[in-house]
Structures are given as C-alpha cells and as structure tokens.
Design an enzyme around this catalytic site. Sequence first.
Site, short mmCIF file in Angstrom:
data_model
loop_
_atom_site.label_atom_id
_atom_site.label_comp_id
_atom_site.label_asym_id
_atom_site.label_seq_id
_atom_site.Cartn_x
_atom_site.Cartn_y
_atom_site.Cartn_z
N GLU A 60 8.49 -72.62 33.37
CA GLU A 60 7.73 -72.46 32.12
C GLU A 60 6.68 -73.56 31.97
O GLU A 60 5.56 -73.31 31.52
CB GLU A 60 8.65 -72.45 30.90
CG GLU A 60 9.67 -71.31 30.88
CD GLU A 60 9.04 -69.93 31.07
OE1 GLU A 60 7.89 -69.74 30.66
OE2 GLU A 60 9.72 -69.05 31.63
N PRO A 107 -1.02 -44.01 17.25
CA PRO A 107 0.31 -44.39 17.71
C PRO A 107 1.31 -44.42 16.56
O PRO A 107 0.90 -44.47 15.40
CB PRO A 107 0.11 -45.80 18.27
CG PRO A 107 -1.34 -46.05 18.30
CD PRO A 107 -2.01 -45.06 17.42
N HIS A 134 3.66 -72.56 33.84
CA HIS A 134 2.81 -71.64 33.07
C HIS A 134 2.00 -72.41 32.04
O HIS A 134 0.79 -72.22 31.90
CB HIS A 134 3.68 -70.63 32.30
CG HIS A 134 4.22 -69.51 33.15
ND1 HIS A 134 3.44 -68.77 33.98
CD2 HIS A 134 5.48 -69.00 33.24
CE1 HIS A 134 4.19 -67.84 34.56
NE2 HIS A 134 5.44 -67.97 34.14
N GLY A 149 3.86 -45.58 13.75
CA GLY A 149 3.98 -46.78 12.91
C GLY A 149 2.67 -47.37 12.45
O GLY A 149 2.62 -48.50 12.00
N THR A 150 1.57 -46.61 12.55
CA THR A 150 0.30 -47.17 12.12
C THR A 150 -0.05 -46.76 10.70
O THR A 150 -1.15 -47.02 10.25
CB THR A 150 -0.84 -46.73 13.05
OG1 THR A 150 -0.68 -45.35 13.32
CG2 THR A 150 -0.80 -47.51 14.34
N GLY A 151 0.87 -46.10 10.03
CA GLY A 151 0.63 -45.82 8.62
C GLY A 151 0.06 -44.45 8.32
O GLY A 151 -0.53 -44.25 7.26
N LYS A 152 0.26 -43.49 9.22
CA LYS A 152 -0.29 -42.15 8.98
C LYS A 152 0.40 -41.48 7.80
O LYS A 152 -0.26 -40.94 6.92
CB LYS A 152 -0.13 -41.31 10.26
CG LYS A 152 -0.91 -41.87 11.43
CD LYS A 152 -0.82 -41.00 12.66
CE LYS A 152 0.56 -40.96 13.27
NZ LYS A 152 1.04 -42.27 13.75
P1 ADP Z 1 3.36 -43.35 11.01
O1 ADP Z 1 3.48 -42.20 10.08
O2 ADP Z 1 1.97 -43.60 11.49
O3 ADP Z 1 4.34 -43.36 12.13
P2 ADP Z 1 4.28 -44.77 8.71
O4 ADP Z 1 3.25 -44.41 7.73
O5 ADP Z 1 5.57 -44.03 8.64
O6 ADP Z 1 3.70 -44.67 10.17
O7 ADP Z 1 4.54 -46.33 8.62
C1 ADP Z 1 5.80 -46.90 8.78
C2 ADP Z 1 5.91 -48.16 7.95
O8 ADP Z 1 5.09 -49.19 8.51
C3 ADP Z 1 5.43 -47.97 6.55
O9 ADP Z 1 6.50 -47.68 5.71
C4 ADP Z 1 4.81 -49.31 6.19
O10 ADP Z 1 5.75 -50.16 5.60
C5 ADP Z 1 4.41 -49.90 7.50
N1 ADP Z 1 2.96 -49.76 7.73
C6 ADP Z 1 2.40 -49.10 8.76
N2 ADP Z 1 1.05 -49.17 8.71
C7 ADP Z 1 0.75 -49.89 7.62
C8 ADP Z 1 -0.49 -50.30 7.02
N3 ADP Z 1 -1.68 -49.98 7.56
N4 ADP Z 1 -0.43 -51.05 5.89
C9 ADP Z 1 0.76 -51.37 5.36
N5 ADP Z 1 1.95 -51.00 5.87
C10 ADP Z 1 1.97 -50.28 6.99
ZN ZN Z 2 7.12 -66.71 34.46
#
Ligand code: ADP
Ligand code: ZN
Length: 638
Positions: free
Chosen positions: A451, A228, A454, A230-233
């Site tokens: 609330e 997905p 809940h 934002g996972t740091g690829k």
């Molecule tokens: P992707 O390429 O998977 O969309 P990014 O490598 O561009 O994600 O990550 C976006 C930002 O989120 C990075 O600049 C970093 O700051 C943060 N980030 C995401 N995953 C990690 C991780 N595993 N460890 C540290 N920071 C992370």
């Molecule tokens: Zn509710």
Amino acid sequence: MNKSTRSMVIWWVVIAGIVVLGIYQLFNRRDPVYQLATSDFHKYITSDPKVFGGYLTLDEEWIEGRFHENSIENVEARILQNVPRQEWETHLPPNWKGEFRASRDPIDDYNIQAKLDEAGIRYNVEPPSKFPQGLLIFGTTIVPLLIFLGLMIFLSRQMQGSGNRALSFGKSRARLHSETQTKITFEDVAGVDEAKEALAEVIQFLKTPKKFERLGGRIPKGVLLMGPPGTGKTMLAKAVAGEADVPFYSISGSDFVEMFVGVGASRVRDLFELGKKNAPCIIFIDELDAVGRHRGAGIGGGHDEREQTLNQLLVEMQGFEDVSGVILIAATNRPDVLDPALLRPGRFDRQIVVDLPDVRGREAILTVHTKSPYKIADDVDLEILAKATPGFSGADLENMTNEAALLAARSDKPEIDMMCFDEAKDRVIMGPERRSLVISDEERRITAYHEAGHALMLHFVPESDPNYKCTIVPRGRALGVTAMLPLEERHNMSKKRLLAHIIFALGGRVAEEIIFGEQTTGAQNDFEQATSLARRMVTQWGMSHLGPLTFGRRDEQVFLGKELGVHQDYSEETAIAIDKAVHDIVMECYKKARNILETNLEGLKLLADALLERETLVTEEIDEILGPRPQLPSRPIV
Ligand code: ADP
Ligand code: ZN
C-alpha cells in the site's frame, strides 16, 4: 330450505372450517418471519454477509434463513430506523427471532448462488417438493374438496352481499399514493436538473390541461425515464405528481408478468381504467423492460404471456388519444432492449436520461439527505464526500448516510462525524472492515509495503490525483486499500493521467519486489486495472504507435457499462501488434514506478512503518512523512 337441513349445513360448514384451520395450522407452525425486501437482501450479501447465521434455504421462489444472533439487534435497528413507532409491529412481527424470507427475482437473480459463494454464505437448495407421500394423497383429494365447499359457500354469500366482489383476479395491483401520504416535491430530488426541466412541462400540462388543448399543442402522453438503478427515477415520477398535486399510481413491470396466463393483459386494462377514472393523474410503470422487451426476443421463441401484455399496453396507449389528463411515466435501465414500438410517436415519445450524478449533483443529493433529523457534526465536509464518491448513485449516497448514522449510533456519538461517513463510504464500496481476519505479521508487513508503494506513486507522480487515504485494515476481499481523491470530475482523460494511473496500479507490486525480492498474488486486481487501461489506450483511444484507430467492435450494455463481447475486426498480425503495444505501455510504466521507488526508498520505508504502527494514514499524515507533493510545472491540461 327447512330448518333442519339449514342447521345441518351450518354444522358442515363449521366442521369444514375447523379442518381447514387445522391443516393451515399444521403447515404454518413456525416462528414469526420478517419479509425482507429482495433488494435489501442483495445489499446484505454484498455489504454485510456476516449478518446471516447458519444456512440459507433457496427454493424456486423464496430465500429463507436467519440473521446471526449477534446481528439481530443491529438488523432490527436498521429495519425500524425509518419507521414510525406505531407501525413497528406491521414491519417486524413481535417476538422476532431473526427469521426472514425474501422473494427471489425470477428474472435477474440467476447468478445468486455465485454471489452467495463469493460472499462465503452457506446455503441449501430445496428440492421442488418435500411433501410426504401420505400428506400428498390427503392434499390432492380431501383438501380440494374442502376448498371447493368453502368456495361455494363464499360465493353464495358474496352474491347475496352487495356488489360482486369475488373473482377480481386480474385487478391491477397499482398502489394508490394520494398526495397526503407521500408528498415528494422537486426539492427532494437533487442533482438532476435537466430531467426536472424536461418534466416541468408535464407538470404545467397536468395543472392546466385546458390551456394546452386550446392552443392545440400535442400533449405528452408517455415519458420514459432512462438511467441506472437508484438514480431517482421513481422519485422524479412521484415528484411530478406531488408538484402537480395529482394522484400517483405505480406498478412494476414485473407485476404484469406473473401467475396466470392472460392476467398481465387484463391488469394493463385495469390500470388504464383506473387512470381514466381518476384523471388527471400519473401512472408510473417501473421496470418497463420486464414487459417491454423486444417482441420475439424471449428465450425459446418468445414469451407469449409477456407479448400479450405488451400488445395490450400498446393498444391502450393508442386509445389514449381522447383521454386528457393522464400521463404515463415509465422507468427502465435497459432502454436498449425495449421494443421499438414503445418508443414511437404517441407512445413513450418523450425520453429523459437520468444519469448517475456528477460531483455537484452528489453534493446536492448529500445535502438533501443530511437534513434533519440527522445530526451532522461540524467536521463533515459534503464537498469532500462528494468528490470521494465517484460512481455513486443517489441510492448509494442515501445508503451511505444511513450507514454513517448507524455507525454513529453504535459508537454512542452525539453527532455523525466525518469518520462515520468515511467508514460508511468504504462499507458501501467494499463491505465492512474485517478486523477479525487473522493476518500473520509477515503478511501485514507485505501489505504495508504494497500500500505504501501505491501511495508513493500518487504522491510523486504529479499528473495523478493526490492521496486520500491509505490503510492496511482488511476490508471485503482486499487486505489493504489506497484511495485517491479526484480533484475534479473528469469526463475526458489525458494520456499522461492514464499513464499515471497505470503507474499507481503497479506501485504496490514493485514495492514488494524491491523490499522482499518476492512476488505475491496480492496484486492481481492491480494488474487487471493496469492491463485493461493499457489495452483501451491502444484499442479505443488511439494512444499508441498503432495510430488513431479503434480496434474491435464492442457490444456494451448501456448504463451498466459492462462489455458483453468484443468482435475482432482486425487481422491476426494486428492482434499481435496490439498485444505488443499493450505490453510496451505497461512495461514502460513498470520501469517508471520502479525508478520512483528506488529513488525514494527512504520514504517508502517510513510510510510502511507508519502504516504498521497506525494502520490508516490520511492525506496530511502522508504529506508529512513524504514532504510536500511535487507540483506540475504548469496547469495540467485535462
Ligand atoms: P430508481 O427508481 O431510479 O431506481 P429511486 O427513485 O427508487 O431510484 O431512488 C432510490 C432512493 O435513492 C430514493 O428513495 C432516494 O432516497 C435516493 N435517491 C436517488 N436519487 C436521488 C436524488 N437525485 N436526490 C435525492 N435522493 C435520491
Ligand atoms: Zn494493490
């Protein structure tokens, strides 16, 4: 050329230059504009729609508008936060008055108007052309003439000058990140140990290619990182380059497919050229799916330009055999749409999943991101934060830390404390608080009981997760929120826990009914959750009297988790039975919820009163009001 004609030419050039400049000025008289990243724009829409002032203007390529004058300072602070001071001017034009523009994503933002509508942001859609007729004629006759003239002069100069720098249209726009610029190492990327392990070999190879070749091992050529957003690829790819100490070239798949026909393919060629020249090195292609989609799958019978680009990519990878030391890393969040040819041996044959971090991963990422220069207060417990942020990606966590820092700065705190983190987390999930929203006393009372209802369920149903926070401060579209704190990461849920969750979801409405004898619209989302869980218990998890079967074949988008469609593969009678089973489950839970509330009416009233008075209650306060939480007789089997 004799002297007089030469001076004539010079005069002509000067006049042409002035005219061109004048026209340029005419079209460009505007305030300095900040070039906002498209991704940031989307973040603003979802998390902070109030920052925009007036109308946005959308055309086919651009979104233009202004930040609200009250927000300019905040936005400015946010933009400049991570930028060294000497670079400020290159990020924000001097005398910036809040104008921005962001480019539109031609592939993915087809529903941007719906998003804007939802966020309550007003916008105008620009008709394709707004040129006055006169200017149009002027533009179509004289301007091209001038441009032609200019080009002639430019070309003749270039040819005299050293080399032939003109006409480098197709050059790939890969950016060079030499290691001195961005030295990212594996230490900066947290919580993705499996991926790191898989990439360790690539690093070894880049460091000592001879060793691998001598032993005749097959050298990895293409590595595909799937996961997905934002996972740091991207970070991982950079870290590989950083660890191996080799240059890093990156380009995005969408950069290949634009502008003129044939450019994409030539960019691919250039990119590989660049790589071969600088081996050993890493070439990183982000958004591989933008070029690598299944051939012939485009709308309207395929996208020729893209197919050409993809073919070129495949050809180049094929001819890669003899070039040592260049490793191609690509990233995608849609591996399901990739052309199978890309995944064959010799292409991207090494595939690594980079999934959303689990609770320990999140804690590790938070640890990385809360290092100095951030000043963190002593009361901040990263373990609790990690538990309270299931489903967050690394980028979300970074975003949260950033928000927390801004919040601390805004309220002049010396350090970032837990309150800032808490608020930042809610902002990332649901948008900022809307304290200004006018709510009648009657509505507030109903919300408080809702609330509290809940919260009571979380407290008194031992199988559920305990309370984390309960609030009646409106946020995003919700009037109030009750959040639980998952005690441990779960990948497998027991039936009892699922039922507990449905009871929790129904608790709000039942409390309203008992106290006010009325039904309101505020519980729609609760019901959606309850119904969807109950339906899945019946149709996917075999948890009803219909037996251990699954009903309905579904197409899910890998990673995004969205169901694209369900095919009914059962009879009408079964459909009726399913509906009945779902109904039974929900009604059973409804009765339990009602039962709990009726036996603890006093607690409900106390809790609602406390909410009306204090607006937000945390775990300890709730426990104090309701008494200790009943425990399960034995350890829960999860
Ligand atoms: P992707 O390429 O998977 O969309 P990014 O490598 O561009 O994600 O990550 C976006 C930002 O989120 C990075 O600049 C970093 O700051 C943060 N980030 C995401 N995953 C990690 C991780 N595993 N460890 C540290 N920071 C992370
Ligand atoms: Zn509710």
